[in-house]
Scaffold this active site. Structure first.
Site, PDB file in Angstrom:
ATOM      1  N   CYS A  77       0.845  -1.193   0.000  1.00 47.73           N
ATOM      2  CA  CYS A  77       0.000   0.000   0.000  1.00 47.73           C
ATOM      3  C   CYS A  77       0.885   1.251   0.000  1.00 47.73           C
ATOM      4  O   CYS A  77       1.621   1.478  -0.948  1.00 47.73           O
ATOM      5  CB  CYS A  77      -0.996  -0.029   1.163  1.00 47.73           C
ATOM      6  SG  CYS A  77      -2.312   1.205   0.993  1.00 47.73           S
ATOM      7  N   HIS A 178      -3.840  -4.519  -0.368  1.00 47.06           N
ATOM      8  CA  HIS A 178      -3.446  -5.151   0.896  1.00 47.06           C
ATOM      9  C   HIS A 178      -3.551  -6.662   0.755  1.00 47.06           C
ATOM     10  O   HIS A 178      -4.632  -7.223   0.927  1.00 47.06           O
ATOM     11  CB  HIS A 178      -4.357  -4.678   2.034  1.00 47.06           C
ATOM     12  CG  HIS A 178      -4.086  -3.289   2.476  1.00 47.06           C
ATOM     13  ND1 HIS A 178      -3.142  -2.982   3.423  1.00 47.06           N
ATOM     14  CD2 HIS A 178      -4.633  -2.109   2.086  1.00 47.06           C
ATOM     15  CE1 HIS A 178      -3.112  -1.669   3.606  1.00 47.06           C
ATOM     16  NE2 HIS A 178      -4.003  -1.121   2.811  1.00 47.06           N
ATOM     17  N   GLU A 180      -2.632  -8.867   2.783  1.00 45.13           N
ATOM     18  CA  GLU A 180      -2.990  -9.428   4.087  1.00 45.13           C
ATOM     19  C   GLU A 180      -4.492  -9.342   4.368  1.00 45.13           C
ATOM     20  O   GLU A 180      -4.983  -9.950   5.312  1.00 45.13           O
ATOM     21  CB  GLU A 180      -2.185  -8.740   5.206  1.00 45.13           C
ATOM     22  CG  GLU A 180      -2.644  -7.353   5.599  1.00 45.13           C
ATOM     23  CD  GLU A 180      -2.206  -6.217   4.684  1.00 45.13           C
ATOM     24  OE1 GLU A 180      -2.417  -5.053   5.063  1.00 45.13           O
ATOM     25  OE2 GLU A 180      -1.658  -6.488   3.584  1.00 45.13           O
TER      26      GLU A 180
END
Length: 196
Positions: A77, A178, A180
């Site tokens: 990001c 992102h 994750e």
């Protein structure tokens, strides 16, 4: 394998840590030069503003350290945006200058900003960072600034206009989304990076 998540003082350190742990690794969160330089893989996470992030990197003596890295580094990001030359935020914020491309405020094209939610990512065919990920997979984004498509772009997404969703420059990789927070596709991308 030594996996280090650079302690940039940003808010998504724990979510990146948990995502890497779920893949069976034991990452260390650190800003110590010796630990960072001995890492086999390094994550550069970031959320918030470029100004605050660069201030944190400077206060923690991390700018030269990041540039000295020769192992694979993945910016996430804002961490990816910091790899560019500067951000248009606040009239222009110099960033790390690893990729010779600026980061620009997104034009809304009648769409709400920030660009928040799931969006399709189109990678270059056969790129190793996207191995075993379905073509046109969706990833989770939250951002108002983006890097235009450039020679280092390895994947792009579209939100009113095309922008860099992932990049590669030497040992530096970056993803605007992102991983994750991107389910199975994000986990596979992290796995691909860790297995390089």
């Amino acid at each position: 394998m030594k996996v280090v998540i650079l302690d940039t003082g940003c808010a998504n350190l724990s979510s990146v840590t948990y995502a890497v742990q779920r893949l069976g690794y034991t990452p260390v969160v650190s800003r110590e030069a010796e630990i960072v330089l001995q890492a086999d893989k390094l994550f550069l996470p970031g959320v918030g503003t470029a100004q605050a992030a660069m201030n944190q990197l400077e206060e923690r003596d991390l700018i030269a350290l990041i540039k000295a890295c020769t192992q694979p580094v993945l910016g996430i990001c804002l961490g990816m945006q910091l790899l560019g030359t500067h951000s248009d935020e606040s009239g222009g914020i110099p960033t790390l200058g690893i990729v010779d491309t600026p980061v620009k405020k997104m034009i809304d094209h009648g769409l709400p900003l920030p660009h928040m939610g799931w969006n399709q990512v189109i990678p270059k065919a056969g790129h190793r960072l996207f191995r075993d990920i379905d073509d046109g997979a969706y990833f989770y984004f939250v951002h108002s600034y983006a890097m235009p498509v450039c020679e280092n772009t390895i994947a792009q997404a579209n939100y009113g206009e095309a922008f860099t969703a992932a990049l590669e420059k030497d040992n530096f990789f970056g993803v605007q989304f992102h991983p994750e927070r991107s389910g199975a596709a994000g986990a596979q991308l992290l796995k691909n990076f860790l297995e390089m």
